[in-house]
Design an enzyme around this catalytic site. Sequence first.
Site, PDB file in Angstrom:
ATOM      1  N   ASP A  22     -23.568 -19.864 -69.487  1.00 52.34           N
ATOM      2  CA  ASP A  22     -23.522 -19.415 -67.724  1.00 52.34           C
ATOM      3  C   ASP A  22     -21.313 -19.786 -67.184  1.00 52.34           C
ATOM      4  O   ASP A  22     -21.627 -20.985 -67.395  1.00 52.34           O
ATOM      5  CB  ASP A  22     -24.464 -19.209 -67.565  1.00 52.34           C
ATOM      6  CG  ASP A  22     -24.264 -17.836 -66.508  1.00 52.34           C
ATOM      7  OD1 ASP A  22     -23.159 -16.873 -66.763  1.00 52.34           O
ATOM      8  OD2 ASP A  22     -24.744 -17.977 -65.255  1.00 52.34           O
ATOM      9  N   ASN A  24     -18.119 -18.339 -67.405  1.00 54.80           N
ATOM     10  CA  ASN A  24     -16.786 -18.202 -67.936  1.00 54.80           C
ATOM     11  C   ASN A  24     -16.195 -17.406 -66.811  1.00 54.80           C
ATOM     12  O   ASN A  24     -14.750 -17.937 -66.438  1.00 54.80           O
ATOM     13  CB  ASN A  24     -17.072 -17.402 -69.024  1.00 54.80           C
ATOM     14  CG  ASN A  24     -17.711 -18.264 -70.491  1.00 54.80           C
ATOM     15  OD1 ASN A  24     -17.846 -19.658 -70.057  1.00 54.80           O
ATOM     16  ND2 ASN A  24     -18.387 -17.214 -71.269  1.00 54.80           N
ATOM     17  N   TRP A  27     -15.664 -19.242 -63.565  1.00 55.89           N
ATOM     18  CA  TRP A  27     -14.115 -20.085 -63.620  1.00 55.89           C
ATOM     19  C   TRP A  27     -12.579 -19.455 -64.136  1.00 55.89           C
ATOM     20  O   TRP A  27     -11.982 -19.803 -63.184  1.00 55.89           O
ATOM     21  CB  TRP A  27     -14.532 -21.233 -65.100  1.00 55.89           C
ATOM     22  CG  TRP A  27     -13.899 -21.676 -65.858  1.00 55.89           C
ATOM     23  CD1 TRP A  27     -14.469 -22.719 -65.785  1.00 55.89           C
ATOM     24  CD2 TRP A  27     -12.299 -21.334 -65.923  1.00 55.89           C
ATOM     25  NE1 TRP A  27     -12.916 -24.029 -65.878  1.00 55.89           N
ATOM     26  CE2 TRP A  27     -11.759 -23.078 -66.479  1.00 55.89           C
ATOM     27  CE3 TRP A  27     -11.785 -20.540 -66.846  1.00 55.89           C
ATOM     28  CZ2 TRP A  27     -10.734 -23.167 -67.339  1.00 55.89           C
ATOM     29  CZ3 TRP A  27     -10.533 -20.842 -67.127  1.00 55.89           C
ATOM     30  CH2 TRP A  27      -9.838 -22.407 -67.396  1.00 55.89           C
ATOM     31  N   HIS A  39     -13.535 -16.857 -70.556  1.00 59.14           N
ATOM     32  CA  HIS A  39     -14.610 -17.192 -71.957  1.00 59.14           C
ATOM     33  C   HIS A  39     -13.367 -17.578 -73.308  1.00 59.14           C
ATOM     34  O   HIS A  39     -14.232 -18.237 -74.154  1.00 59.14           O
ATOM     35  CB  HIS A  39     -14.596 -15.087 -72.884  1.00 59.14           C
ATOM     36  CG  HIS A  39     -15.202 -14.479 -71.742  1.00 59.14           C
ATOM     37  ND1 HIS A  39     -17.039 -14.519 -71.370  1.00 59.14           N
ATOM     38  CD2 HIS A  39     -14.992 -13.251 -70.909  1.00 59.14           C
ATOM     39  CE1 HIS A  39     -16.847 -14.059 -70.243  1.00 59.14           C
ATOM     40  NE2 HIS A  39     -16.246 -12.240 -70.306  1.00 59.14           N
ATOM     41  N   TRP A  71     -23.108  -5.177 -73.039  1.00 54.19           N
ATOM     42  CA  TRP A  71     -23.168  -4.097 -73.416  1.00 54.19           C
ATOM     43  C   TRP A  71     -22.317  -3.384 -72.128  1.00 54.19           C
ATOM     44  O   TRP A  71     -21.121  -2.163 -72.269  1.00 54.19           O
ATOM     45  CB  TRP A  71     -23.288  -3.219 -74.297  1.00 54.19           C
ATOM     46  CG  TRP A  71     -23.895  -3.809 -75.733  1.00 54.19           C
ATOM     47  CD1 TRP A  71     -24.639  -4.148 -76.268  1.00 54.19           C
ATOM     48  CD2 TRP A  71     -23.044  -3.672 -76.563  1.00 54.19           C
ATOM     49  NE1 TRP A  71     -24.640  -4.467 -77.723  1.00 54.19           N
ATOM     50  CE2 TRP A  71     -23.159  -3.758 -78.492  1.00 54.19           C
ATOM     51  CE3 TRP A  71     -21.419  -3.025 -76.941  1.00 54.19           C
ATOM     52  CZ2 TRP A  71     -22.712  -4.407 -78.563  1.00 54.19           C
ATOM     53  CZ3 TRP A  71     -20.412  -3.058 -77.941  1.00 54.19           C
ATOM     54  CH2 TRP A  71     -20.972  -4.362 -79.394  1.00 54.19           C
ATOM     55  N   LEU A 134     -26.993 -29.469 -89.169  1.00 51.04           N
ATOM     56  CA  LEU A 134     -27.649 -28.537 -88.420  1.00 51.04           C
ATOM     57  C   LEU A 134     -27.398 -27.244 -88.061  1.00 51.04           C
ATOM     58  O   LEU A 134     -26.206 -26.673 -89.344  1.00 51.04           O
ATOM     59  CB  LEU A 134     -26.086 -29.001 -86.891  1.00 51.04           C
ATOM     60  CG  LEU A 134     -25.900 -28.381 -85.811  1.00 51.04           C
ATOM     61  CD1 LEU A 134     -27.356 -28.359 -84.520  1.00 51.04           C
ATOM     62  CD2 LEU A 134     -25.052 -28.404 -84.622  1.00 51.04           C
ATOM     63  N   SER A 195     -32.349 -14.979 -68.450  1.00 49.11           N
ATOM     64  CA  SER A 195     -31.703 -13.956 -68.993  1.00 49.11           C
ATOM     65  C   SER A 195     -31.518 -13.029 -70.332  1.00 49.11           C
ATOM     66  O   SER A 195     -31.384 -13.346 -71.181  1.00 49.11           O
ATOM     67  CB  SER A 195     -30.043 -14.004 -68.676  1.00 49.11           C
ATOM     68  OG  SER A 195     -30.112 -13.980 -67.449  1.00 49.11           O
TER      69      SER A 195
END
Length: 239
Positions: A22, A24, A27, A39, A71, A134, A195
Amino acid sequence: MPNALSKIDFTRIPKHIGCVMDGNGRWAKNRGLPRTEGHAAGEEALFDTVLGALDLGVEWLTMYAFSTENWKRPPDEVRFLMGFNRGLLRRRRDELNDLGVRIRFAGRRDWRVPRSVIKEMDKSLEMTEHNSKLNLTMAFNYGGRAEIVDAVRECVRDGIDPEKIDEKAIRARMYIPDMPDPDLIVRTSGEHRISNFLLWQMAYSELVFQKVLWPDFRREHLFEAVLEYQRRDRRYGAV
């Protein structure tokens, strides 16, 4: 913070870490840039976080890439995010494959997701399916409530007696049934919300909220979150 890694107890590494990426937009706004630039800047943060998880020996890392609620954002931003995620897979999957990372996806594969994005997702799945260092899960077109609804619908389609629908039946029908519950969930940007992220799985997760905006997040922030996790006493409802 640069010394965080040296303080970590490697016998108590969380097996699964979830991350809500969270900040972006803020920033970018702070720099007088379009939200889309935030992003784009988050790509390096994502890759460095993966490297940090590998440094720690984390087995599962789940990143909240695009939610079912996203969306509702302006159409131009949604189009950018679709193209960005498609391009991210093209740019990074070879590196991730070389690192032994298995790429997985959690979320709805419905009509809203462009075929070109699904094509890149499938290529990434196929390329990395045998890797084991991973498990990197991208929660894409994902919502925790949607996942639970979809699992219950699957129970109904499978003809399960309502009295026999239990936690085991629902878990077996989640998007990635073999995914262990996250031990630790990290959210950036100073917000104290989940969220709609991994609602079923996070019943006993430790939550760490950090003020850093996502594009500035690096593996050292991940190490600090793990240190905070290790300071806590996890009782799972017991005394």
